[in-house]
Design a protein around this motif. Sequence first.
Motif, PDB file in Angstrom:
ATOM      1  N   MET B   1       0.853  -1.214   0.000  1.00 40.05           N
ATOM      2  CA  MET B   1       0.000   0.000   0.000  1.00 40.05           C
ATOM      3  C   MET B   1       0.874   1.245   0.000  1.00 40.05           C
ATOM      4  SD  MET B   1      -3.148   0.972   0.029  1.00 40.05           S
ATOM      5  CE  MET B   1      -3.728   2.664   0.005  1.00 40.05           C
ATOM      6  N   HIS B   2       0.472   2.169  -0.849  1.00 36.40           N
ATOM      7  CA  HIS B   2       1.252   3.403  -0.946  1.00 36.40           C
ATOM      8  C   HIS B   2       0.426   4.601  -0.466  1.00 36.40           C
ATOM      9  CE1 HIS B   2       3.913   6.428  -2.494  1.00 36.40           C
ATOM     10  NE2 HIS B   2       2.924   6.947  -3.199  1.00 36.40           N
ATOM     11  N   PHE B   3       1.047   5.428   0.334  1.00 37.10           N
ATOM     12  CA  PHE B   3       0.328   6.590   0.870  1.00 37.10           C
ATOM     13  C   PHE B   3       0.937   7.901   0.381  1.00 37.10           C
ATOM     14  CE2 PHE B   3      -0.351   3.185   3.900  1.00 37.10           C
ATOM     15  CZ  PHE B   3      -1.732   3.209   4.001  1.00 37.10           C
ATOM     16  N   LYS B   4       0.065   8.896   0.276  1.00 33.40           N
ATOM     17  CA  LYS B   4       0.553  10.225  -0.048  1.00 33.40           C
ATOM     18  C   LYS B   4       1.348  10.753   1.132  1.00 33.40           C
ATOM     19  CE  LYS B   4      -3.598  11.580  -0.943  1.00 33.40           C
ATOM     20  NZ  LYS B   4      -4.760  12.471  -1.128  1.00 33.40           N
ATOM     21  N   GLU B   5       2.313  11.584   0.829  1.00 36.09           N
ATOM     22  CA  GLU B   5       3.175  12.076   1.905  1.00 36.09           C
ATOM     23  C   GLU B   5       2.534  13.189   2.718  1.00 36.09           C
ATOM     24  OE1 GLU B   5       6.867  13.284   0.297  1.00 36.09           O
ATOM     25  OE2 GLU B   5       7.496  11.274  -0.293  1.00 36.09           O
ATOM     26  N   LYS B   6       1.667  13.912   2.073  1.00 35.75           N
ATOM     27  CA  LYS B   6       1.247  15.179   2.666  1.00 35.75           C
ATOM     28  C   LYS B   6       0.107  15.063   3.673  1.00 35.75           C
ATOM     29  CE  LYS B   6       4.190  18.049   1.091  1.00 35.75           C
ATOM     30  NZ  LYS B   6       5.125  18.631   2.075  1.00 35.75           N
ATOM     31  N   GLN B   7      -0.397  13.879   3.835  1.00 36.10           N
ATOM     32  CA  GLN B   7      -1.493  13.732   4.776  1.00 36.10           C
ATOM     33  C   GLN B   7      -1.225  12.537   5.672  1.00 36.10           C
ATOM     34  OE1 GLN B   7      -5.250  13.071   2.912  1.00 36.10           O
ATOM     35  NE2 GLN B   7      -6.413  14.182   4.478  1.00 36.10           N
ATOM     36  N   ALA B   8      -1.633  12.637   6.914  1.00 37.75           N
ATOM     37  CA  ALA B   8      -1.388  11.552   7.857  1.00 37.75           C
ATOM     38  C   ALA B   8      -1.982  10.255   7.337  1.00 37.75           C
ATOM     39  CB  ALA B   8      -1.981  11.895   9.209  1.00 37.75           C
ATOM     40  N   ILE B   9      -1.250   9.183   7.533  1.00 42.13           N
ATOM     41  CA  ILE B   9      -1.721   7.884   7.058  1.00 42.13           C
ATOM     42  C   ILE B   9      -3.063   7.527   7.680  1.00 42.13           C
ATOM     43  CG2 ILE B   9      -1.239   5.413   7.103  1.00 42.13           C
ATOM     44  CD1 ILE B   9       1.706   6.049   6.831  1.00 42.13           C
ATOM     45  N   TYR B  10      -3.197   7.809   8.965  1.00 38.30           N
ATOM     46  CA  TYR B  10      -4.433   7.385   9.628  1.00 38.30           C
ATOM     47  C   TYR B  10      -5.648   8.115   9.043  1.00 38.30           C
ATOM     48  CZ  TYR B  10      -5.090  11.437  12.767  1.00 38.30           C
ATOM     49  OH  TYR B  10      -5.338  12.676  13.293  1.00 38.30           O
ATOM     50  N   ILE B  11      -5.442   9.336   8.563  1.00 38.43           N
ATOM     51  CA  ILE B  11      -6.533  10.068   7.920  1.00 38.43           C
ATOM     52  C   ILE B  11      -6.827   9.466   6.547  1.00 38.43           C
ATOM     53  CG2 ILE B  11      -7.243  12.281   6.943  1.00 38.43           C
ATOM     54  CD1 ILE B  11      -7.170  12.553   9.849  1.00 38.43           C
ATOM     55  N   GLN B  12      -5.784   9.149   5.812  1.00 39.85           N
ATOM     56  CA  GLN B  12      -5.994   8.546   4.495  1.00 39.85           C
ATOM     57  C   GLN B  12      -6.746   7.231   4.617  1.00 39.85           C
ATOM     58  OE1 GLN B  12      -2.553   8.675   1.747  1.00 39.85           O
ATOM     59  NE2 GLN B  12      -1.537   9.962   3.248  1.00 39.85           N
ATOM     60  N   LEU B  13      -6.397   6.462   5.633  1.00 34.27           N
ATOM     61  CA  LEU B  13      -7.109   5.204   5.851  1.00 34.27           C
ATOM     62  C   LEU B  13      -8.576   5.470   6.179  1.00 34.27           C
ATOM     63  CD1 LEU B  13      -4.370   3.412   7.940  1.00 34.27           C
ATOM     64  CD2 LEU B  13      -5.256   2.626   5.757  1.00 34.27           C
ATOM     65  N   ALA B  14      -8.808   6.486   6.986  1.00 33.40           N
ATOM     66  CA  ALA B  14     -10.189   6.824   7.345  1.00 33.40           C
ATOM     67  C   ALA B  14     -10.977   7.201   6.090  1.00 33.40           C
ATOM     68  CB  ALA B  14     -10.208   7.960   8.354  1.00 33.40           C
ATOM     69  N   GLU B  15     -10.335   7.929   5.211  1.00 33.35           N
ATOM     70  CA  GLU B  15     -11.010   8.316   3.962  1.00 33.35           C
ATOM     71  C   GLU B  15     -11.341   7.090   3.128  1.00 33.35           C
ATOM     72  OE1 GLU B  15     -12.129  11.302   3.051  1.00 33.35           O
ATOM     73  OE2 GLU B  15     -11.470  12.075   4.997  1.00 33.35           O
ATOM     74  N   MET B  16     -10.384   6.180   3.073  1.00 32.42           N
ATOM     75  CA  MET B  16     -10.636   4.972   2.292  1.00 32.42           C
ATOM     76  C   MET B  16     -11.825   4.194   2.846  1.00 32.42           C
ATOM     77  SD  MET B  16      -6.726   3.670   1.814  1.00 32.42           S
ATOM     78  CE  MET B  16      -7.329   1.978   1.779  1.00 32.42           C
TER      79      MET B  16
END
Lengths: 127, 127, 127, 127
Positions: B1-16
Amino acid sequence: MHFKEKQAIYIQLAEMITDNILSGRWIEEDKIPSVREMAITMEVNPNTIARTYNYLQDKGIIQNKRGIGYFVSPDGCALAKESRRKKFLKTELPVFFKSMKLLDIDFETVADLYKEYSRKGANNENE
Amino acid sequence: MHFKEKQAIYIQLAEMITDNILSGRWIEEDKIPSVREMAITMEVNPNTIARTYNYLQDKGIIQNKRGIGYFVSPDGCALAKESRRKKFLKTELPVFFKSMKLLDIDFETVADLYKEYSRKGANNENE
Amino acid sequence: MHFKEKQAIYIQLAEMITDNILSGRWIEEDKIPSVREMAITMEVNPNTIARTYNYLQDKGIIQNKRGIGYFVSPDGCALAKESRRKKFLKTELPVFFKSMKLLDIDFETVADLYKEYSRKGANNENE
Amino acid sequence: MHFKEKQAIYIQLAEMITDNILSGRWIEEDKIPSVREMAITMEVNPNTIARTYNYLQDKGIIQNKRGIGYFVSPDGCALAKESRRKKFLKTELPVFFKSMKLLDIDFETVADLYKEYSRKGANNENE
DNA sequence: GTGGTCTAGACCACC
DNA sequence: GTGGTCTAGACCACA
């Protein structure tokens, strides 16, 4: 001055300045306020302004003349517009459409809101 | 899994996860993967998942049943949609329109791109 | 510092801070100790303090100024008082009355104990 | 059945049972529902009920007769009342008074609410 | 200097 | 098995 929490202040300032340039309030070759001056009006640490100017200079949107100050680049407006335009079309638009689909917002709703926005904008132009 | 750098991972996961709920892939009352399980599939630390789940629980989108796991709230989809929709209409849309104006992008351009987007979307539906 | 076992430390810390605000020891707009500082005085891990501060920020009782620290919100005291008061009147009081009834404790007993408590409180005010 | 999140379910069940005993709905020497029966009515894992009963037996409030089931102890009501009463006077009351002071709730407000509570209680007694 | 985030690993109570 | 909490230590961006 109030800043959003989730984005670096120096970036928010850069966006504001870019807006000023794009909208024609600051035109090319104009001198922009000194770091200290800006720091005072924005109620921010001068370091933060310095970082903002540095960031915009990297992008070629503003230029420094030693001992004199910062100026809008000769092609600052074009550069700013181009970079934003690219970002808008390639990045923001798809996200925008995806949101519309996910939230069941149809295109006519958006069109209506746009008309409304334009009408208001026309009245507030001299604001 | 690849995450954007500019946003916290936990937020990106929440969005997903929110996307999954909004799109109906996860329906209300469904159990969602356990913290450890999710941590493995997403290749992040379990603490990070815990943070995501906690964040979504605070928003009322998911719920915990002690010792059993997390579940999509009975009104999780509605809550998620409502909160996103509000954000979209009050925050994103005005910014979007402002950008259009600053960048001299007219509404028909957007309308055309939307049509194109919809056409592609239709073909990729089973993706 | 000694903590009760039955409640998360970060919650107990949040309660202590709320107490400080309610009692006027920390007033609105005051800076509160930095995460690291607090961690040392309380003899806990900085992460735990971070969690406490984050929790209080979610409730709107304290605010972060980037790079500077946390401050009591302008309406922090009111928010804290309101939330506690509501909890007290809607939740704790009924439970309290129910206990009195089940345990055959009559209201005069409580009134007497309250007088005694007030008297002691008056003497210990400068504590 | 709905449980509060912040307290173990088996404790909440124990409180409910103790309430039943204190209020006289279950009297001394009465048989109480079997683990399985209770588990079904409460929609809970039988292990959880077992733990509750075990917990109450430790306190001497209920007793097990092998092969028959659990019963309210001969002095169950007294024991329960005594333990609760102590907790109430030594622990809950001071906290209660402290909250009143912190929240500027004066004693007369509480007295009024108590009168109201008693009036309502009188009507709902057979509930 | 400030807080924000993440990893790693541990222990616990609970179901 | 489940999540909740805490410690320890690290790195980062920001003011």
